[in-house]
Motif scaffolding. Structure first.
Motif, PDB file in Angstrom:
ATOM      1  N   VAL A  57       0.838  -1.197   0.000  1.00  0.00           N
ATOM      2  CA  VAL A  57       0.000   0.000   0.000  1.00  0.00           C
ATOM      3  C   VAL A  57       0.871   1.244   0.000  1.00  0.00           C
ATOM      4  N   PHE A  58       0.675   2.081  -1.016  1.00  0.00           N
ATOM      5  CA  PHE A  58       1.404   3.339  -1.164  1.00  0.00           C
ATOM      6  C   PHE A  58       0.433   4.458  -0.827  1.00  0.00           C
ATOM      7  N   LEU A  59       0.616   5.065   0.356  1.00  0.00           N
ATOM      8  CA  LEU A  59      -0.289   6.114   0.821  1.00  0.00           C
ATOM      9  C   LEU A  59      -0.024   7.426   0.092  1.00  0.00           C
ATOM     10  N   LYS A  60      -1.081   8.210  -0.085  1.00  0.00           N
ATOM     11  CA  LYS A  60      -0.979   9.496  -0.775  1.00  0.00           C
ATOM     12  C   LYS A  60      -1.590  10.576   0.108  1.00  0.00           C
ATOM     13  N   GLY A  61      -1.228  11.801  -0.137  1.00  0.00           N
ATOM     14  CA  GLY A  61      -1.791  12.919   0.604  1.00  0.00           C
ATOM     15  C   GLY A  61      -0.748  13.602   1.465  1.00  0.00           C
ATOM     16  N   MET A  62      -1.074  14.820   1.878  1.00  0.00           N
ATOM     17  CA  MET A  62      -0.122  15.652   2.628  1.00  0.00           C
ATOM     18  C   MET A  62       0.329  15.019   3.944  1.00  0.00           C
ATOM     19  N   GLN A  63      -0.545  14.272   4.581  1.00  0.00           N
ATOM     20  CA  GLN A  63      -0.197  13.656   5.855  1.00  0.00           C
ATOM     21  C   GLN A  63       0.813  12.524   5.686  1.00  0.00           C
ATOM     22  N   TRP A  64       0.854  11.922   4.496  1.00  0.00           N
ATOM     23  CA  TRP A  64       1.677  10.735   4.278  1.00  0.00           C
ATOM     24  C   TRP A  64       2.858  10.966   3.354  1.00  0.00           C
ATOM     25  N   CYS A  65       2.934  12.133   2.737  1.00  0.00           N
ATOM     26  CA  CYS A  65       4.003  12.414   1.783  1.00  0.00           C
ATOM     27  C   CYS A  65       4.738  13.694   2.155  1.00  0.00           C
ATOM     28  N   GLY A  66       6.018  13.689   1.856  1.00  0.00           N
ATOM     29  CA  GLY A  66       6.853  14.859   2.071  1.00  0.00           C
ATOM     30  C   GLY A  66       7.812  14.994   0.909  1.00  0.00           C
ATOM     31  N   SER A  67       8.808  15.827   1.071  1.00  0.00           N
ATOM     32  CA  SER A  67       9.756  16.076  -0.019  1.00  0.00           C
ATOM     33  C   SER A  67      10.562  14.830  -0.384  1.00  0.00           C
ATOM     34  N   GLY A  68      10.714  13.888   0.557  1.00  0.00           N
ATOM     35  CA  GLY A  68      11.494  12.677   0.291  1.00  0.00           C
ATOM     36  C   GLY A  68      10.693  11.512  -0.247  1.00  0.00           C
ATOM     37  N   GLY A  69       9.364  11.627  -0.244  1.00  0.00           N
ATOM     38  CA  GLY A  69       8.521  10.534  -0.722  1.00  0.00           C
ATOM     39  C   GLY A  69       7.317  10.340   0.171  1.00  0.00           C
ATOM     40  N   CYS A  70       6.698   9.194   0.057  1.00  0.00           N
ATOM     41  CA  CYS A  70       5.461   8.894   0.787  1.00  0.00           C
ATOM     42  C   CYS A  70       5.650   7.658   1.668  1.00  0.00           C
ATOM     43  N   THR A  71       4.621   7.350   2.430  1.00  0.00           N
ATOM     44  CA  THR A  71       4.641   6.189   3.320  1.00  0.00           C
ATOM     45  C   THR A  71       4.191   4.937   2.566  1.00  0.00           C
ATOM     46  N   LEU A  72       4.915   3.855   2.789  1.00  0.00           N
ATOM     47  CA  LEU A  72       4.608   2.553   2.208  1.00  0.00           C
ATOM     48  C   LEU A  72       4.266   1.604   3.347  1.00  0.00           C
ATOM     49  N   MET A  73       3.129   0.917   3.228  1.00  0.00           N
ATOM     50  CA  MET A  73       2.745  -0.076   4.227  1.00  0.00           C
ATOM     51  C   MET A  73       2.607  -1.437   3.561  1.00  0.00           C
ATOM     52  N   ILE A  74       3.047  -2.466   4.265  1.00  0.00           N
ATOM     53  CA  ILE A  74       2.923  -3.837   3.790  1.00  0.00           C
ATOM     54  C   ILE A  74       1.930  -4.557   4.707  1.00  0.00           C
ATOM     55  N   PHE A  75       0.906  -5.157   4.096  1.00  0.00           N
ATOM     56  CA  PHE A  75      -0.112  -5.884   4.839  1.00  0.00           C
ATOM     57  C   PHE A  75      -0.071  -7.355   4.443  1.00  0.00           C
ATOM     58  N   GLU A  76       0.035  -8.224   5.436  1.00  0.00           N
ATOM     59  CA  GLU A  76      -0.020  -9.660   5.186  1.00  0.00           C
ATOM     60  C   GLU A  76      -1.470 -10.092   5.067  1.00  0.00           C
ATOM     61  N   ASN A  77      -1.764 -10.874   4.033  1.00  0.00           N
ATOM     62  CA  ASN A  77      -3.098 -11.423   3.832  1.00  0.00           C
ATOM     63  C   ASN A  77      -3.232 -12.655   4.727  1.00  0.00           C
ATOM     64  N   LEU A  78      -4.147 -12.586   5.688  1.00  0.00           N
ATOM     65  CA  LEU A  78      -4.375 -13.697   6.613  1.00  0.00           C
ATOM     66  C   LEU A  78      -5.532 -14.584   6.177  1.00  0.00           C
ATOM     67  N   GLY A  79      -6.108 -14.293   5.014  1.00  0.00           N
ATOM     68  CA  GLY A  79      -7.225 -15.069   4.498  1.00  0.00           C
ATOM     69  C   GLY A  79      -8.548 -14.376   4.718  1.00  0.00           C
ATOM     70  N   ASP A  80      -8.788 -13.927   5.947  1.00  0.00           N
ATOM     71  CA  ASP A  80     -10.043 -13.228   6.235  1.00  0.00           C
ATOM     72  C   ASP A  80      -9.814 -11.772   6.631  1.00  0.00           C
ATOM     73  N   SER A  81      -8.558 -11.369   6.720  1.00  0.00           N
ATOM     74  CA  SER A  81      -8.216  -9.983   7.053  1.00  0.00           C
ATOM     75  C   SER A  81      -6.769  -9.720   6.646  1.00  0.00           C
ATOM     76  N   TYR A  82      -6.389  -8.451   6.731  1.00  0.00           N
ATOM     77  CA  TYR A  82      -5.001  -8.062   6.488  1.00  0.00           C
ATOM     78  C   TYR A  82      -4.399  -7.585   7.807  1.00  0.00           C
ATOM     79  N   GLN A  83      -3.127  -7.903   7.994  1.00  0.00           N
ATOM     80  CA  GLN A  83      -2.407  -7.451   9.183  1.00  0.00           C
ATOM     81  C   GLN A  83      -1.233  -6.591   8.746  1.00  0.00           C
ATOM     82  N   LEU A  84      -1.099  -5.407   9.346  1.00  0.00           N
ATOM     83  CA  LEU A  84       0.025  -4.532   9.048  1.00  0.00           C
ATOM     84  C   LEU A  84       1.315  -5.195   9.513  1.00  0.00           C
ATOM     85  N   ILE A  85       2.255  -5.331   8.583  1.00  0.00           N
ATOM     86  CA  ILE A  85       3.540  -5.970   8.870  1.00  0.00           C
ATOM     87  C   ILE A  85       4.658  -4.939   8.944  1.00  0.00           C
TER      88      ILE A  85
END
Length: 150
Positions: A57-85
């Protein structure tokens, strides 16, 4: 007749491959970001070899991005939900999945301003928080990688 259509739809749509099933990513991202409707782009790949497509997941918007880039989140698929890794800052696209893996998870190749394309390796718990400190990806790694986010 309606009964027949219902039965046929169950046969056609009820038998899908588990790898094709994706839980509600929007809910997981909302919980992780504490936002009702976060704006993001998503790429999917089986990063840990369990047959389920995890979410990059590549987040967008002023809260998640700055001059160096944006926030990247990796979520593991658990089958019935995702868990932030993992959560990384100063990341930009393109984002690719390398053929190589570390500690059971595929390596990622991301663009980091000032560093270019860098290789992010899983340390057993998460990917690096700051990709700009990681080594450059080699040409063979880049050529063999699969692009998941442009």
């Amino acid at each position: 007749m309606r009964y027949l259509i219902l039965c046929l739809s169950f046969v056609i749509f009820g038998c899908s491959n588990q790898a094709d099933l994706k839980p509600d990513l929007q809910q997981s991202v909302s919980e992780a970001t504490q936002e009702n409707e976060p704006v993001f782009s998503t790429g999917y790949a089986d990063l840990n070899g369990d047959g389920l497509e995890d979410a990059v997941v590549f987040l967008k918007g002023m809260q998640w991005c700055g001059s160096g880039g944006c926030t990247l989140m990796i979520f593991e698929n658990l089958g019935d939900s995702y868990q932030l890794i993992s959560k990384s800052s100063v990341t930009s696209t393109p984002i690719s999945v390398a053929k190589t893996e570390t500690n059971g998870w595929k390596d990622l190749i991301v663009w980091s301003r000032g560093s270019g394309l860098v290789l992010m390796k899983f340390n057993g718990e998460q990917y690096p928080r700051n990709p700009s400190l990681e080594p450059a990806a080699s040409e063979p790694q880049m050529l063999e990688a699969r692009l998941i986010l442009e």
